[in-house]
Write a protein that holds these residues in place. Structure first.
Motif, PDB file in Angstrom:
ATOM      1  N   TYR A 115       6.687   2.248  -3.287  1.00 34.26           N
ATOM      2  CA  TYR A 115       8.077   1.803  -3.444  1.00 34.26           C
ATOM      3  C   TYR A 115       8.760   2.542  -4.588  1.00 34.26           C
ATOM      4  O   TYR A 115       8.093   3.034  -5.516  1.00 34.26           O
ATOM      5  CB  TYR A 115       8.132   0.301  -3.734  1.00 34.26           C
ATOM      6  CG  TYR A 115       7.527  -0.518  -2.631  1.00 34.26           C
ATOM      7  CD1 TYR A 115       8.226  -0.710  -1.434  1.00 34.26           C
ATOM      8  CD2 TYR A 115       6.250  -1.061  -2.760  1.00 34.26           C
ATOM      9  CE1 TYR A 115       7.660  -1.448  -0.404  1.00 34.26           C
ATOM     10  CE2 TYR A 115       5.676  -1.798  -1.735  1.00 34.26           C
ATOM     11  CZ  TYR A 115       6.387  -1.985  -0.559  1.00 34.26           C
ATOM     12  OH  TYR A 115       5.835  -2.701   0.461  1.00 34.26           O
TER      13      TYR A 115
ATOM     14  N   LEU B  82      18.993  -1.010  -1.663  1.00 30.17           N
ATOM     15  CA  LEU B  82      17.592  -0.557  -1.615  1.00 30.17           C
ATOM     16  C   LEU B  82      16.637  -1.739  -1.805  1.00 30.17           C
ATOM     17  O   LEU B  82      15.545  -1.769  -1.235  1.00 30.17           O
ATOM     18  CB  LEU B  82      17.332   0.500  -2.689  1.00 30.17           C
ATOM     19  CG  LEU B  82      18.018   1.857  -2.490  1.00 30.17           C
ATOM     20  CD1 LEU B  82      17.707   2.792  -3.653  1.00 30.17           C
ATOM     21  CD2 LEU B  82      17.558   2.498  -1.176  1.00 30.17           C
TER      22      LEU B  82
ATOM     23  N   ASN C 257      16.713  -3.736   1.495  1.00 28.08           N
ATOM     24  CA  ASN C 257      15.986  -3.039   2.575  1.00 28.08           C
ATOM     25  C   ASN C 257      14.510  -2.810   2.263  1.00 28.08           C
ATOM     26  O   ASN C 257      13.867  -1.971   2.896  1.00 28.08           O
ATOM     27  CB  ASN C 257      16.647  -1.691   2.871  1.00 28.08           C
ATOM     28  CG  ASN C 257      18.051  -1.877   3.415  1.00 28.08           C
ATOM     29  OD1 ASN C 257      18.393  -2.953   3.910  1.00 28.08           O
ATOM     30  ND2 ASN C 257      18.876  -0.853   3.305  1.00 28.08           N
ATOM     31  N   ASP C 258      13.992  -3.478   1.263  1.00 28.70           N
ATOM     32  CA  ASP C 258      12.575  -3.369   0.887  1.00 28.70           C
ATOM     33  C   ASP C 258      12.150  -1.953   0.514  1.00 28.70           C
ATOM     34  O   ASP C 258      10.997  -1.568   0.706  1.00 28.70           O
ATOM     35  CB  ASP C 258      11.663  -3.868   2.038  1.00 28.70           C
ATOM     36  CG  ASP C 258      11.934  -5.318   2.383  1.00 28.70           C
ATOM     37  OD1 ASP C 258      12.229  -6.102   1.458  1.00 28.70           O
ATOM     38  OD2 ASP C 258      11.879  -5.668   3.572  1.00 28.70           O
ATOM     39  N   GLN C 259      13.086  -1.186  -0.040  1.00 31.58           N
ATOM     40  CA  GLN C 259      12.723   0.170  -0.463  1.00 31.58           C
ATOM     41  C   GLN C 259      12.466   0.241  -1.969  1.00 31.58           C
ATOM     42  O   GLN C 259      11.651   1.023  -2.421  1.00 31.58           O
ATOM     43  CB  GLN C 259      13.840   1.155  -0.087  1.00 31.58           C
ATOM     44  CG  GLN C 259      13.949   1.370   1.414  1.00 31.58           C
ATOM     45  CD  GLN C 259      15.242   2.075   1.767  1.00 31.58           C
ATOM     46  OE1 GLN C 259      16.308   1.465   1.836  1.00 31.58           O
ATOM     47  NE2 GLN C 259      15.148   3.379   1.977  1.00 31.58           N
TER      48      GLN C 259
END
Ligand code: GAL
Length: 418
Positions: free
Chosen positions: A176, A251, A254-256
């Motif tokens: 991540y 981000l 969006n689980d980034q």
């Protein structure tokens, strides 16, 4: 939330007295992202309900640098807007130059002296006269984190700054982006503000950034704060320079990316994105700064207008009146992610992060740990604020600057700007 009868009467009064003299209000601001726009539309609608029209002057750029540049050139060429988003000591700077108009008649009629929190009143006044109206209280020292990412990477929520720094390589190793940063000077300053509040504590933070005490500015604790900033800055990615704060929040959604260090206008963005607050994306007090509350009060300053028409002046007063009505306070702040200025508001509809901010704000008032944000221009003059911000940004992006050198630069830059 329920609206008290008294409040309803005030609104009806506004509607009837003001609509007879409809005109246009021109409002300059930098609220151009989701949440900010939703909140502002509440003000616009309420102005338009009085029969006046709204001319929007929106100049993009979180933190407002570009907006304030446009404002300066308009004001010096004799064409100021009706009102502009201006904060902190900058209000005094504008008033001192003779640009702002007195709002004392409205303040008296609507009892601003009774409504406004003590520490906010002097910020809105120049030489004892009201020249600006506050709309909210934002908190800066938040950390937004994606709980799902922390779970997946099997990392516990950091409880102090060292744990936070230790989590960054682990988050990276788990695939991540550890920090969703926005490489703009004002956002760099927010990062350092939370770190320095964590390292110095509220008292020394005030001595450094409000009193500008050279001993504290050049102290070992300040060197340590820069050391922590260096440790965190190693996890700022190259794309941060093309990323707005709102894209950073995306981000996380969006689980980034795992964390974002930013004020609670992020809550406004999360709400606009239909996220339920403090579930997947959580708001925690920036590790180590628990108990302190760094405040940012958004406010509109009102300009002396060229036009002598009574309609134009009346429309300006209408705008000033609406900002502190309970309806506007409720609707605006519910969408902005901030605390209302009026303390008597019903809290039952606050989202989870605003509720936490409210409890922390009350406690910080009692503990004397309420501090003005320097990053968002509440603590010092704009000159000093820019000087501090320049030192922080150059330190973040030039890894050859040592912590000790940064502290010397900070002390010198502040001295030169005073
Ligand atoms: C601040 C302002 C906030 C916020 C942020 C990002 O200066 O006080 O209300 O929205 O900029 O645009």
């Amino acid at each position: 939330m329920k609206i008290k009868r008294k409040h309803l009467l005030i609104s009806l009064y506004l509607l009837f007295t003001m609509s007879a003299t409809a005109s246009q209000v021109e409002v300059l601001h930098w609220w151009t992202s989701g949440g900010e726009l939703d909140a502002l539309s509440e003000l616009q609608e309420k102005v338009e309900e009085t029969g006046n029209t709204w001319l929007d002057v929106a100049i993009a750029g979180g933190g407002g640098n570009s907006a304030l540049t446009v404002l300066r050139s308009r004001a010096v060429s004799g064409n100021p807007p009706t009102a502009a988003l201006i904060k902190g000591p900058n209000i005094q700077e504008w008033a001192k130059l003779g640009f702002l108009t007195s709002l004392d008649d409205i303040a008296k009629r609507e009892k601003w002296d009774e409504i406004l929190p003590e520490f906010i009143k002097p910020i809105m006044q120049y030489q004892g006269h009201y020249v600006a109206v506050p709309v909210n209280i934002h908190r800066i020292n938040w950390l937004w984190l994606n709980q799902a990412i922390f779970n997946q990477a099997k990392i516990t929520i950091p409880t102090d700054l060292n744990e936070l720094i230790a989590a960054l390589p682990q988050l990276e190793a788990a695939g991540y982006l550890p920090i969703a940063h926005t490489s703009e000077p004002w956002a760099d300053a927010i990062l350092f503000e939370s770190i320095s509040l964590s390292v110095l504590g509220a008292e020394q933070y005030k001595q450094a950034f409000v009193d500008l005490n050279p001993q504290v500015l050049s102290s070992p604790a300040m060197i340590n704060a820069f050391a922590k900033l260096r440790a965190m800055s190693l996890y700022i990615d190259k794309n941060a320079k093309n990323r707005t704060w709102e894209q950073s929040t995306k981000l996380l959604i969006n689980d980034q990316a795992a964390i974002q260090i930013m004020g609670d206008w992020v809550a406004g963005k999360l709400l606009q994105e239909k996220q339920s607050l403090n579930t997947k994306i959580r708001c925690i007090q920036f590790p180590g700064s628990e108990g302190a509350f760094s405040y940012n009060v958004d406010s509109f300053a009102f300009f002396k207008l060229k036009s002598v028409s009574s309609e134009v002046k009346q429309a300006q007063k209408t705008l000033a009146s609406i900002i502190l009505t309970p309806e506007l306070q409720r609707d605006f702040n519910a969408r902005k992610g901030s605390l209302p200025i009026i303390n008597t508001m019903d809290k039952s509809d606050f989202n989870a992060c605003t509720l936490q901010a409210y409890a922390d704000y009350q406690q910080a008032k009692l503990d004397n740990t309420l501090v003005p944000t320097f990053a968002q221009a509440m603590a010092t003059t704009t000159y000093v604020q820019s000087a501090i911000t320049r030192v922080i940004s150059s330190f973040i992006y030039d890894k050859s600057i040592s912590n000790e050198t940064a502290v010397v630069q900070l002390t010198n830059a502040i001295k030169a700007a005073q």
